[in-house]
Design a protein around this motif. Sequence first.
Motif, mmCIF file in Angstrom:
data_model
loop_
_atom_site.group_PDB
_atom_site.id
_atom_site.type_symbol
_atom_site.label_atom_id
_atom_site.label_comp_id
_atom_site.label_asym_id
_atom_site.label_seq_id
_atom_site.Cartn_x
_atom_site.Cartn_y
_atom_site.Cartn_z
ATOM 1 N N MET A 1 5.948 -7.969 3.457
ATOM 2 C CA MET A 1 6.884 -6.784 3.788
ATOM 3 C C MET A 1 6.036 -5.751 4.395
ATOM 4 S SD MET A 1 9.814 -4.626 2.042
ATOM 5 C CE MET A 1 10.841 -6.209 1.668
ATOM 6 N N ASP A 2 5.897 -5.292 5.487
ATOM 7 C CA ASP A 2 5.228 -4.301 5.930
ATOM 8 C C ASP A 2 5.569 -3.098 6.282
ATOM 9 O OD1 ASP A 2 3.239 -6.718 6.690
ATOM 10 O OD2 ASP A 2 4.393 -7.026 8.271
ATOM 11 N N GLU A 3 4.949 -2.195 5.771
ATOM 12 C CA GLU A 3 5.447 -0.893 5.643
ATOM 13 C C GLU A 3 4.503 0.155 6.628
ATOM 14 O OE1 GLU A 3 6.667 1.237 2.263
ATOM 15 O OE2 GLU A 3 5.075 2.841 2.675
ATOM 16 N N LEU A 4 5.095 0.944 7.581
ATOM 17 C CA LEU A 4 4.308 1.965 8.632
ATOM 18 C C LEU A 4 5.189 3.366 8.066
ATOM 19 C CD1 LEU A 4 2.523 2.636 10.815
ATOM 20 C CD2 LEU A 4 4.568 1.780 12.607
ATOM 21 N N ARG A 5 4.284 4.221 7.936
ATOM 22 C CA ARG A 5 4.501 5.616 7.912
ATOM 23 C C ARG A 5 4.154 6.425 8.851
ATOM 24 N NH1 ARG A 5 6.299 8.353 3.306
ATOM 25 N NH2 ARG A 5 5.796 6.509 2.024
ATOM 26 N N GLY A 6 5.313 6.944 9.794
ATOM 27 C CA GLY A 6 4.995 7.858 10.713
ATOM 28 C C GLY A 6 5.341 9.295 10.472
ATOM 29 N N ASP A 7 5.512 10.025 11.730
ATOM 30 C CA ASP A 7 5.650 11.608 11.734
ATOM 31 C C ASP A 7 6.901 11.820 11.313
ATOM 32 O OD1 ASP A 7 3.071 12.232 12.436
ATOM 33 O OD2 ASP A 7 3.567 12.163 14.626
ATOM 34 N N GLN A 8 8.098 10.994 11.795
ATOM 35 C CA GLN A 8 9.422 11.224 11.413
ATOM 36 C C GLN A 8 10.204 10.397 10.484
ATOM 37 O OE1 GLN A 8 8.190 10.044 14.335
ATOM 38 N NE2 GLN A 8 8.329 11.814 15.941
ATOM 39 N N ALA A 9 9.479 9.132 10.039
ATOM 40 C CA ALA A 9 10.266 8.200 9.390
ATOM 41 C C ALA A 9 9.102 7.157 8.952
ATOM 42 C CB ALA A 9 11.078 7.640 10.125
ATOM 43 N N VAL A 10 9.577 6.505 7.748
ATOM 44 C CA VAL A 10 8.827 5.164 7.276
ATOM 45 C C VAL A 10 9.819 3.889 7.694
ATOM 46 C CG1 VAL A 10 8.117 4.043 5.416
ATOM 47 C CG2 VAL A 10 8.042 6.435 5.329
ATOM 48 N N TRP A 11 8.938 3.015 8.393
ATOM 49 C CA TRP A 11 9.586 1.793 8.793
ATOM 50 C C TRP A 11 9.018 0.513 8.087
ATOM 51 C CZ3 TRP A 11 9.713 1.461 14.866
ATOM 52 C CH2 TRP A 11 10.392 2.452 15.428
ATOM 53 N N VAL A 12 9.869 -0.175 7.532
ATOM 54 C CA VAL A 12 9.510 -1.158 6.728
ATOM 55 C C VAL A 12 10.166 -2.495 7.166
ATOM 56 C CG1 VAL A 12 9.607 -2.461 4.282
ATOM 57 C CG2 VAL A 12 9.672 0.010 4.509
ATOM 58 N N PHE A 13 9.303 -3.616 7.741
ATOM 59 C CA PHE A 13 9.617 -4.887 8.391
ATOM 60 C C PHE A 13 9.647 -5.978 7.499
ATOM 61 C CE2 PHE A 13 8.417 -8.596 11.007
ATOM 62 C CZ PHE A 13 9.495 -8.547 11.716
ATOM 63 N N ASP A 14 10.514 -6.840 7.323
ATOM 64 C CA ASP A 14 10.738 -7.845 6.343
ATOM 65 C C ASP A 14 10.813 -9.028 7.094
ATOM 66 O OD1 ASP A 14 13.247 -7.911 7.295
ATOM 67 O OD2 ASP A 14 14.042 -7.494 5.124
ATOM 68 N N GLY A 15 10.720 -9.114 8.470
ATOM 69 C CA GLY A 15 10.932 -10.545 9.148
ATOM 70 C C GLY A 15 12.158 -10.556 9.643
#
Length: 342
Positions: free
Chosen positions: A1-15
């Motif tokens: 599970m990949d997590e990306l923290r940006g300026d407006q939100a946190v995106w989590v990609f699970d495939g």
Amino acid sequence: MDELRGDQAVWVFDGESVAIRYEGTGWSKDPLLRRIGRLELPVAAIAGVDFRPGADRRRGWVLRLRLRDRMDPYTAVGAALREESQPFRLTGPARSELVAEYLADQTRFAAERHTEPPAPATVLRLVPRLPLHIQTCEGTATVDDSGVRLVWSGARAGGRKRRAQRREYDLAEITGVEWTPSDGWEWGYLRVATANSAREGSTRLRQDLNVLLADEGAQTFDALLMAATITAHMWAGARPGSGGRETGNPVAGLRDPRWWLDKARAVGRIGGVGGARAEPPAAEGPAVDRPAREEGASGGVRGGADTEWVFRQIERLGELHARGLLTDEEFSAKKAELLGRI
């Protein structure tokens, strides 16, 4: 599970999906994103992924998800939406560029594997659950399982709207929703479009019975969220290739009394082809109290409901409903009953 923290939100990609959690405090949190809160975007709804390193004004990166047709109600109604408010756009600093590019590549690869279009109801995962209710300076707007209601009870409601009090729509009769933000000088507004609205609408927003005005700030974003939610439910209920909602439900589209007049004309009871007026029913007591008419042997149908009579009853029901003497449920049930007599 990949997590990306940006300026407006946190995106989590699970495939299989991208879970988005909108964060930020104070002025750094966008009003629309704060209202959305969080959502889960299936990769099947993603048409493409754009990643641009060094494109942000601070030399950071910009990641944007482009959704498939009829999957992004926010873009559909929010053409005037600023970039910072777009739900499927994320920016971040240069130090996290490699992580952002990796997640972009993984999401793009997963989306390209989904060649089949998503189910129409997928779009409902991207908007608030029903019922949704907002309040503006002019009144309120509500969308729930029974349809959409505009109620002009606010301090800014004009005379015509105050007299009308409210307007109700079945989701099946709505052809579009328009949202325009306030610029500080002019009102923002939410406008509901139907097949009849173009010929009945006023050029003045304060007189248009399909419009709910909204002031700048929070009201503007509430109106956008309402417009996007109505649009998503329109799309979710549309037949493939129809360009509109499924209208098989006999009660759908009957909240506007003008529909009843058009229906009556179509079946020839109020003004036939070429302007000819159909023969009135036989005189047995007051016409308003007589629910049906009988045809002769050559007339075809015997005992069918007189459509003109039905239309008059619907008008009376509408008056009682507007005065608060009938509930929404009673009003809808009686209309359905009367429709079955046509």
